[in-house]
Design a protein around this motif. Structure first.
Motif, PDB file in Angstrom:
ATOM      1  N   PRO A   1     -60.983 -54.695 -12.468  1.00  0.00           N
ATOM      2  CA  PRO A   1     -62.110 -55.530 -12.891  1.00  0.00           C
ATOM      3  C   PRO A   1     -62.123 -56.895 -12.198  1.00  0.00           C
ATOM      4  CG  PRO A   1     -61.001 -54.580 -14.790  1.00  0.00           C
ATOM      5  CD  PRO A   1     -60.123 -54.319 -13.608  1.00  0.00           C
ATOM      6  N   ALA A   2     -63.322 -57.486 -12.129  1.00  0.00           N
ATOM      7  CA  ALA A   2     -63.453 -58.850 -11.622  1.00  0.00           C
ATOM      8  C   ALA A   2     -63.119 -59.867 -12.698  1.00  0.00           C
ATOM      9  CB  ALA A   2     -64.874 -59.092 -11.109  1.00  0.00           C
ATOM     10  N   VAL A   3     -63.358 -59.509 -13.963  1.00  0.00           N
ATOM     11  CA  VAL A   3     -63.104 -60.416 -15.070  1.00  0.00           C
ATOM     12  C   VAL A   3     -62.854 -59.603 -16.327  1.00  0.00           C
ATOM     13  CG1 VAL A   3     -65.584 -60.666 -15.609  1.00  0.00           C
ATOM     14  CG2 VAL A   3     -63.969 -62.446 -16.345  1.00  0.00           C
ATOM     15  N   VAL A   4     -61.948 -60.075 -17.168  1.00  0.00           N
ATOM     16  CA  VAL A   4     -61.698 -59.485 -18.479  1.00  0.00           C
ATOM     17  C   VAL A   4     -61.993 -60.560 -19.519  1.00  0.00           C
ATOM     18  CG1 VAL A   4     -60.011 -58.443 -20.035  1.00  0.00           C
ATOM     19  CG2 VAL A   4     -59.950 -57.906 -17.586  1.00  0.00           C
ATOM     20  N   LEU A   5     -62.879 -60.242 -20.453  1.00  0.00           N
ATOM     21  CA  LEU A   5     -63.279 -61.150 -21.518  1.00  0.00           C
ATOM     22  C   LEU A   5     -62.556 -60.754 -22.802  1.00  0.00           C
ATOM     23  CD1 LEU A   5     -67.134 -61.138 -20.854  1.00  0.00           C
ATOM     24  CD2 LEU A   5     -65.407 -62.662 -19.873  1.00  0.00           C
ATOM     25  N   LEU A   6     -61.951 -61.704 -23.450  1.00  0.00           N
ATOM     26  CA  LEU A   6     -61.175 -61.454 -24.662  1.00  0.00           C
ATOM     27  C   LEU A   6     -61.769 -62.252 -25.812  1.00  0.00           C
ATOM     28  CD1 LEU A   6     -58.651 -60.356 -26.139  1.00  0.00           C
ATOM     29  CD2 LEU A   6     -57.388 -62.328 -25.233  1.00  0.00           C
ATOM     30  N   THR A   7     -62.152 -61.562 -26.887  1.00  0.00           N
ATOM     31  CA  THR A   7     -62.705 -62.238 -28.059  1.00  0.00           C
ATOM     32  C   THR A   7     -61.624 -62.404 -29.117  1.00  0.00           C
ATOM     33  OG1 THR A   7     -63.468 -60.176 -29.087  1.00  0.00           O
ATOM     34  CG2 THR A   7     -64.997 -61.297 -27.615  1.00  0.00           C
ATOM     35  N   ARG A   8     -61.722 -63.539 -29.849  1.00  0.00           N
ATOM     36  CA  ARG A   8     -60.723 -63.868 -30.859  1.00  0.00           C
ATOM     37  C   ARG A   8     -61.366 -64.234 -32.192  1.00  0.00           C
ATOM     38  NH1 ARG A   8     -57.538 -67.954 -26.743  1.00  0.00           N
ATOM     39  NH2 ARG A   8     -55.887 -66.525 -26.060  1.00  0.00           N
ATOM     40  N   GLY A   9     -62.527 -63.690 -32.480  1.00  0.00           N
ATOM     41  CA  GLY A   9     -63.201 -64.000 -33.728  1.00  0.00           C
ATOM     42  C   GLY A   9     -63.466 -65.490 -33.847  1.00  0.00           C
ATOM     43  N   LEU A  19     -61.908 -65.973 -24.451  1.00  0.00           N
ATOM     44  CA  LEU A  19     -61.122 -66.251 -23.257  1.00  0.00           C
ATOM     45  C   LEU A  19     -61.585 -65.321 -22.144  1.00  0.00           C
ATOM     46  CD1 LEU A  19     -58.379 -67.299 -21.858  1.00  0.00           C
ATOM     47  CD2 LEU A  19     -57.344 -65.262 -22.876  1.00  0.00           C
ATOM     48  N   ALA A  20     -61.680 -65.860 -20.937  1.00  0.00           N
ATOM     49  CA  ALA A  20     -61.934 -65.042 -19.752  1.00  0.00           C
ATOM     50  C   ALA A  20     -60.720 -65.119 -18.845  1.00  0.00           C
ATOM     51  CB  ALA A  20     -63.172 -65.529 -19.013  1.00  0.00           C
ATOM     52  N   VAL A  21     -60.265 -63.969 -18.375  1.00  0.00           N
ATOM     53  CA  VAL A  21     -59.142 -63.898 -17.444  1.00  0.00           C
ATOM     54  C   VAL A  21     -59.690 -63.525 -16.072  1.00  0.00           C
ATOM     55  CG1 VAL A  21     -56.959 -62.784 -16.907  1.00  0.00           C
ATOM     56  CG2 VAL A  21     -57.556 -63.256 -19.280  1.00  0.00           C
ATOM     57  N   LEU A  22     -59.417 -64.384 -15.101  1.00  0.00           N
ATOM     58  CA  LEU A  22     -59.871 -64.231 -13.724  1.00  0.00           C
ATOM     59  C   LEU A  22     -58.656 -64.220 -12.799  1.00  0.00           C
ATOM     60  CD1 LEU A  22     -62.449 -67.132 -13.939  1.00  0.00           C
ATOM     61  CD2 LEU A  22     -63.054 -64.726 -13.896  1.00  0.00           C
ATOM     62  N   PRO A  23     -58.838 -63.785 -11.561  1.00  0.00           N
ATOM     63  CA  PRO A  23     -57.711 -63.856 -10.629  1.00  0.00           C
ATOM     64  C   PRO A  23     -57.169 -65.279 -10.471  1.00  0.00           C
ATOM     65  CG  PRO A  23     -59.414 -62.417  -9.760  1.00  0.00           C
ATOM     66  CD  PRO A  23     -59.990 -63.052 -10.984  1.00  0.00           C
ATOM     67  N   GLY A  24     -58.035 -66.281 -10.619  1.00  0.00           N
ATOM     68  CA  GLY A  24     -57.591 -67.655 -10.446  1.00  0.00           C
ATOM     69  C   GLY A  24     -57.120 -68.348 -11.702  1.00  0.00           C
ATOM     70  N   GLY A  25     -57.062 -67.628 -12.827  1.00  0.00           N
ATOM     71  CA  GLY A  25     -56.605 -68.254 -14.060  1.00  0.00           C
ATOM     72  C   GLY A  25     -57.456 -67.862 -15.255  1.00  0.00           C
ATOM     73  N   GLN A  26     -57.444 -68.704 -16.278  1.00  0.00           N
ATOM     74  CA  GLN A  26     -58.125 -68.408 -17.531  1.00  0.00           C
ATOM     75  C   GLN A  26     -59.119 -69.517 -17.881  1.00  0.00           C
ATOM     76  OE1 GLN A  26     -55.177 -67.778 -20.573  1.00  0.00           O
ATOM     77  NE2 GLN A  26     -54.202 -66.082 -19.493  1.00  0.00           N
TER      78      GLN A  26
END
Length: 310
Positions: free
Chosen positions: A205-213, A218-225
């Motif tokens: 993936p190009a980006v992974v989006l993480l939900t925390r209610g 949070l978005a995780v990218l190759p260059g960081g978060q």
């Protein structure tokens, strides 16, 4: 209609039977992929849902609901009963689910070429229909962007190891992945959600989006978060919140020209400002949804008003 970008969602519809303490049951149209398609259409996007609906009252209710928002509903002609989910809400509005679901989607090709395909939830892991979903994505992937939300329902996931394998196959096929911290806690117990997201990112993936209610996203990218806070709102219930987040994120990505075959390369070069904007749209969409009953995502005007408050 905002533009002619064709967004195809493949997945299940579910009649959510909502049970509140001390109140009569209420039936709401649901199903994670159906909710995403509905949310996209509410935001003015051209959305098609490839799904299964039974020839019953619940099937007609869901079809009418989707059509009212502008979703084009396509089915494979199967006559299986419309899937059911009993949604029990506690006094805080938190949802717990039990299911009566079959998923037998037949292989097929869309009537017109989409620009983006979204898959997720039961449809991507429950056989025999999951094989058709993945075959469809694999056939289209060279000319579309792909998004995926595992939207884990433990009661329907089957063998844990096999479920993880299926989920991670979908992750590897996708350009954009969204998951909740609860999804990742079930899939990868004992592993920090951020670590799972980083590991998934490395598979494609190009980006992974993480939900925390209530803890934001949070978005995780190759260059960081990149992180954003949740919007303060009074929660009525959490039904459809993650799906509203997903449709809000896809809407924002489309606004930035990041979906479709011409968007894939730009997705690989996402900057922090763009990702922050995507997350802001997504959490605002979810905030509108949790402030009212059922999977009821915002239209464009409501989303803009929520963004103005953020």
């Amino acid at each position: 209609m905002l533009d002619t970008l064709d967004l195809l969602v493949i997945g299940e519809c579910v009649a959510d039977i909502v049970r509140l303490p001390g109140a009569a049951d209420q039936v709401h149209p649901g199903g994670s992929p159906a909710n995403v398609a509905y949310g996209l259409a509410r935001l003015g996007r051209r959305a098609t849902l490839l799904t299964q609906l039974g020839p019953d009252d619940n099937g007609r209710l869901i079809r009418d609901h989707l059509a009212a928002a502008g979703v084009e509903v396509r089915t494979d002609g199967a006559n299986a009963p419309t899937p059911l989910a009993a949604v029990t809400l506690d006094d805080a509005g938190q949802a717990a689910y039990t299911f009566e679901i079959t998923w037998t989607l037949a292989p097929g090709t869309p009537e017109r070429q989409p620009h983006h395909v979204h898959i997720g939830s039961v449809a991507a892991v429950m056989e025999p229909g999951a094989a058709s979903v993945l075959a469809g994505v694999e056939a289209l992937r060279a000319s579309v962007t792909v998004s995926y939300d595992p939207n884990v329902r433990p009661a329907l996931m089957g063998d844990h190891a096999e479920a993880v394998r299926r989920v991670e196959r979908c992750v590897a096929l996708s350009d954009v992945v969204k998951a909740s911290d609860e999804d990742l806690a079930w899939l990868c117990p004992g592993e920090a959600a951020e670590q799972v997201a980083e590991r998934w990112l490395a598979t494609g993936p190009a980006v992974v989006l993480l939900t925390r209610g209530g803890g934001g996203a949070l978005a995780v990218l190759p260059g960081g978060q990149v992180t954003v806070d949740a919007l303060r709102t009074e929660v009525v219930d959490t039904v459809g919140a993650g799906d509203a987040f997903m449709s809000g994120a896809l809407h924002a990505l489309a606004l930035q020209g990041l979906l479709g075959p011409d968007g894939r390369q730009r997705l690989r070069a996402l900057d922090r400002g763009t990702v922050t904007d995507v997350l802001r749209h997504a959490v605002a969409s979810a905030a509108v949804t949790v402030a009212r009953a059922g999977a009821n995502p915002p239209d464009g005007t409501e989303l803009e008003a929520a963004l103005a408050r953020s």
